[in-house]
Structure formats: C-alpha cells, structure tokens
Design a protein around this motif. Structure first.
Motif, mmCIF file in Angstrom:
data_model
loop_
_atom_site.group_PDB
_atom_site.id
_atom_site.type_symbol
_atom_site.label_atom_id
_atom_site.label_comp_id
_atom_site.label_asym_id
_atom_site.label_seq_id
_atom_site.Cartn_x
_atom_site.Cartn_y
_atom_site.Cartn_z
ATOM 1 N N GLY A 1 1.685 -0.461 11.231
ATOM 2 C CA GLY A 1 1.251 -1.624 10.370
ATOM 3 C C GLY A 1 2.605 -2.219 10.201
ATOM 4 N N ASP A 2 2.046 -3.358 9.061
ATOM 5 C CA ASP A 2 2.870 -4.782 9.574
ATOM 6 C C ASP A 2 3.272 -5.125 7.836
ATOM 7 O OD1 ASP A 2 0.490 -5.484 9.103
ATOM 8 O OD2 ASP A 2 1.003 -7.249 10.793
ATOM 9 N N ARG A 3 2.532 -4.502 6.829
ATOM 10 C CA ARG A 3 1.871 -5.410 5.696
ATOM 11 C C ARG A 3 3.334 -3.939 4.511
ATOM 12 N NH1 ARG A 3 -3.660 -6.497 4.821
ATOM 13 N NH2 ARG A 3 -3.707 -7.415 7.269
ATOM 14 N N PRO A 4 4.441 -4.675 4.242
ATOM 15 C CA PRO A 4 5.849 -3.376 3.574
ATOM 16 C C PRO A 4 5.183 -3.297 2.330
ATOM 17 C CG PRO A 4 6.513 -4.994 4.685
ATOM 18 C CD PRO A 4 4.954 -5.282 5.348
ATOM 19 N N LYS A 5 3.955 -4.253 1.834
ATOM 20 C CA LYS A 5 3.445 -3.715 1.139
ATOM 21 C C LYS A 5 2.486 -2.097 0.206
ATOM 22 C CE LYS A 5 2.794 -7.934 -1.227
ATOM 23 N NZ LYS A 5 2.871 -9.324 -2.100
ATOM 24 N N GLU A 6 2.044 -2.282 1.393
ATOM 25 C CA GLU A 6 1.510 -1.370 1.584
ATOM 26 C C GLU A 6 2.226 0.797 1.746
ATOM 27 O OE1 GLU A 6 -2.517 -2.559 4.203
ATOM 28 O OE2 GLU A 6 -1.074 -1.297 5.085
ATOM 29 N N TYR A 7 3.223 -0.193 1.959
ATOM 30 C CA TYR A 7 3.740 2.060 2.255
ATOM 31 C C TYR A 7 4.191 2.693 0.660
ATOM 32 C CZ TYR A 7 4.526 2.267 7.105
ATOM 33 O OH TYR A 7 4.018 2.257 8.479
ATOM 34 N N PRO A 8 4.334 1.890 -0.094
ATOM 35 C CA PRO A 8 4.961 2.002 -1.348
ATOM 36 C C PRO A 8 3.203 3.004 -2.007
ATOM 37 C CG PRO A 8 6.357 0.172 -1.309
ATOM 38 C CD PRO A 8 5.543 0.137 -0.338
ATOM 39 N N LEU A 9 2.409 1.946 -1.676
ATOM 40 C CA LEU A 9 0.421 2.455 -2.418
ATOM 41 C C LEU A 9 0.848 4.579 -1.896
ATOM 42 C CD1 LEU A 9 -1.054 -0.326 -2.152
ATOM 43 C CD2 LEU A 9 0.318 0.168 -3.440
#
Length: 330
Positions: free
Chosen positions: A141-149
């Motif tokens: 994955g390359d979208r840091p915003k998704e990890y906290p979700l």
C-alpha cells in the motif's frame, strides 16, 4: 514459524506449469496486460464500469494477456482514484466465469490489511476455479492515510507484510501448519486451511517493492512488477532483479498510466507515472524494453481521452501482433 513444505525445485516447477504464468511470462519475451477498469475516465475519480464484462471478454478475444485489479480499501476523494470499484478478489470471481483463458491478477492486494487465512482461501479458490489463471500480486500500500483507518501503524507495514506473507504461504502450501506469529495468532498444528492451489503454489508477484529489499523479494516471490524506471535505467534494474532472483526464471514487469494518442504515429514519451504515445510508438518501446530484459508491461488506460473501444482497436492493430499472449503464438 515453520518452513514451507514446497522445496525450491517444486515451487519453480509449479510456477512454470501454471496456466496464467505461462500465458504472460517467459525468458526473452514481452507481453501486454491492462490494469482495470477497461475504461477511460481522465477527469473523474470513479469510473462508470459500463459494459465492463463485455470489454473484458473483448480484451481476451483480441489477445490481451492479463487483466490486473487494484486494491483500494477506501476511496479518498483527495487522492481521486477508485480503481475498478469492485473488491478485486470478488471481481476476479466474476471475471473468471465470463472468460476462458486470460490471466487474472491483483496489482496488488494490500497485504498488511488482509487476514492471511482468508486471503489464502480466496486466492487458492480462485486459482482452482479459474483453472490456474490467478496471479497473486501483493503490495504494502502507498496511501498513509489508510493505515490509521485499520488501526495499523504505517511504519510497521514492511514487517507486517513479511509476517502476513509467510503465514499466507504456510496456509496455502503446508498441511495443518504449526505457527506462532506476533500479529496473526498461533496454532499448535493439526488445523488445515483449504483449498490448496491446484499446482501447489499460486505465483506471487511483488507489486512495487512492498517495503522490502530486492533480495528478499527475489528469494521469496515469483516475480516483480514496478512503476517503470526511466528507459536508460531499465537494463540495470533488470540486472539487479536477475541477480536477486537466482537461477529460476522470475519475470520483471513494469507498469504505468497509458495516454494513447489518436495519432498512431505519435512518438513515445515518458510522462508522470506513465507514457504518452501512439500505438506504434508503444509497440516500439515494448520492443526496446523486451531487449532490456523486461517481460511484461501492465498499462492503466485511465487518462486516455478516447473511448476504450478505440484504445483496444489500436492495441489490436499495432501492438498485439508483435506481442501476443505466449500461449496463443502461432
């Protein structure tokens, strides 16, 4: 963790006999795949998915070697790309039911977000049901915003990828494995995960580097597909991969967005994250890339400002006669 039950020679044999792998990859050869959806939508983030099954069948009929699905767990309007909208493994189940021979792959499943047990059963099921056409492309994955979700630390993604991958391999290849993991539970053994892949292993490809070193990917996985390096850098990139991947043939693929001009003779040029070219220039580039050692190119037609049927017509006329699927060559 326990070791996988398949030896290196066994895995190389299983990979070489796999129908999807045979259609796409061979030493000294180059093939063309398309990243879904088969739709051009340059100015919006969400495609319509109109006529998507008809277009998939048409792509197969003209000789496209593979269709690749991206894994986008959350649509971020700021990022502005929903991919093929449908969850990739569910979508592959439908596509395999309406096609006969085209390879179907993920590019790639965001492995740190996936439960290894469920993923193992899904991939092995699709490989069985498709007659060996499933290719498991895996990414971090390359979208840091998704990890906290997902309540997952972005900085842990590389280690989490390795642990999930090792357990996925055990579930697909080892009878009733015993294992102990940091993040995914433990088993004393005696509990099997079914089904197993039809040939013992479904080829796994790293999509991007997945946070890993090339040596780890070369040792653990069956291939690599990366955003295309600049053309002068291709020979060295391929050489580095060959050095890391050992004696068995493991393909090196490149990917990018395709801006396909209506002028078939428009010269090939690199643009941000892809290529702007006419269909003849694309074929010429693929020939140069093949000579550099590249085995596959996966193109996303999203930013082309022409109907998808026109794109497929140009590919059929100018590209596919020179780069057909390997199992359809005469």
């Amino acid at each position: 963790m326990t070791h996988h039950s398949l030896h290196h020679a066994d895995t190389a044999t299983a990979t070489a006999r796999h129908a999807g792998f045979q259609r796409l990859f061979a030493p000294g050869e180059m093939t063309l795949g398309l990243i879904m959806p088969l739709e051009t939508y340059p100015t919006v983030g969400v495609p319509t998915m109109a006529a998507h099954l008809d277009l998939a069948r048409h792509a197969e009929d003209i000789g496209i070697s593979a269709l690749w699905m991206r894994d986008i767990p959350f649509f971020d309007p700021q990022y502005g790309d929903a991919g093929q909208v449908f969850e990739p493994l569910t979508y592959i189940a439908v596509l395999l039911s309406v096609t006969r021979k085209i390879a179907l792959g993920t590019a790639g499943i965001v492995l740190p977000f996936r439960d290894p047990n469920l993923l193992a059963r899904q991939v092995a099921s699709l490989d069985q049901l498709s007659g060996g056409r499933m290719l498991a492309g895996l990414s971090s994955g390359d979208r840091p915003k998704e990890y906290p979700l997902f309540d997952i630390d972005f900085d842990s993604r590389a280690a989490r990828f390795r642990e999930a991958y090792d357990l996925y391999r055990q579930f697909t290849e080892t009878p009733a494995p015993a294992y102990e993991t940091e993040r995914f539970g433990a088993s004393p053994g005696g509990f099997d995960v079914l089904p197993k892949p039809p040939l013992g292993r479904t080829p796994a490809l790293a999509i991007g580097r997945a946070g890993q070193g090339v040596d780890w990917i070369g040792a653990q996985m069956e291939g690599l597909i990366v955003p295309s390096p600049s053309e002068p850098d291709l020979p060295q990139a391929v050489a580095d991969w060959r050095a890391a991947s050992g004696d068995a043939f493991k393909p090196y693929g490149i990917a990018g967005f395709l801006h396909l001009s209506s002028d078939r003779d428009r010269p090939f040029e690199r643009v941000r994250a892809g290529f702007r070219t006419g269909s003849k220039g694309l074929a010429d580039f693929m020939e140069r890339a093949r000579d550099a050692g590249v085995n596959h190119i996966a193109l996303n037609p999203r930013f082309t400002t022409r109907p998808m049927t026109d794109v497929l017509a140009d590919l059929e006329r100018d590209v596919l006669p020179r780069f057909p699927s390997l199992t359809e060559r005469t």
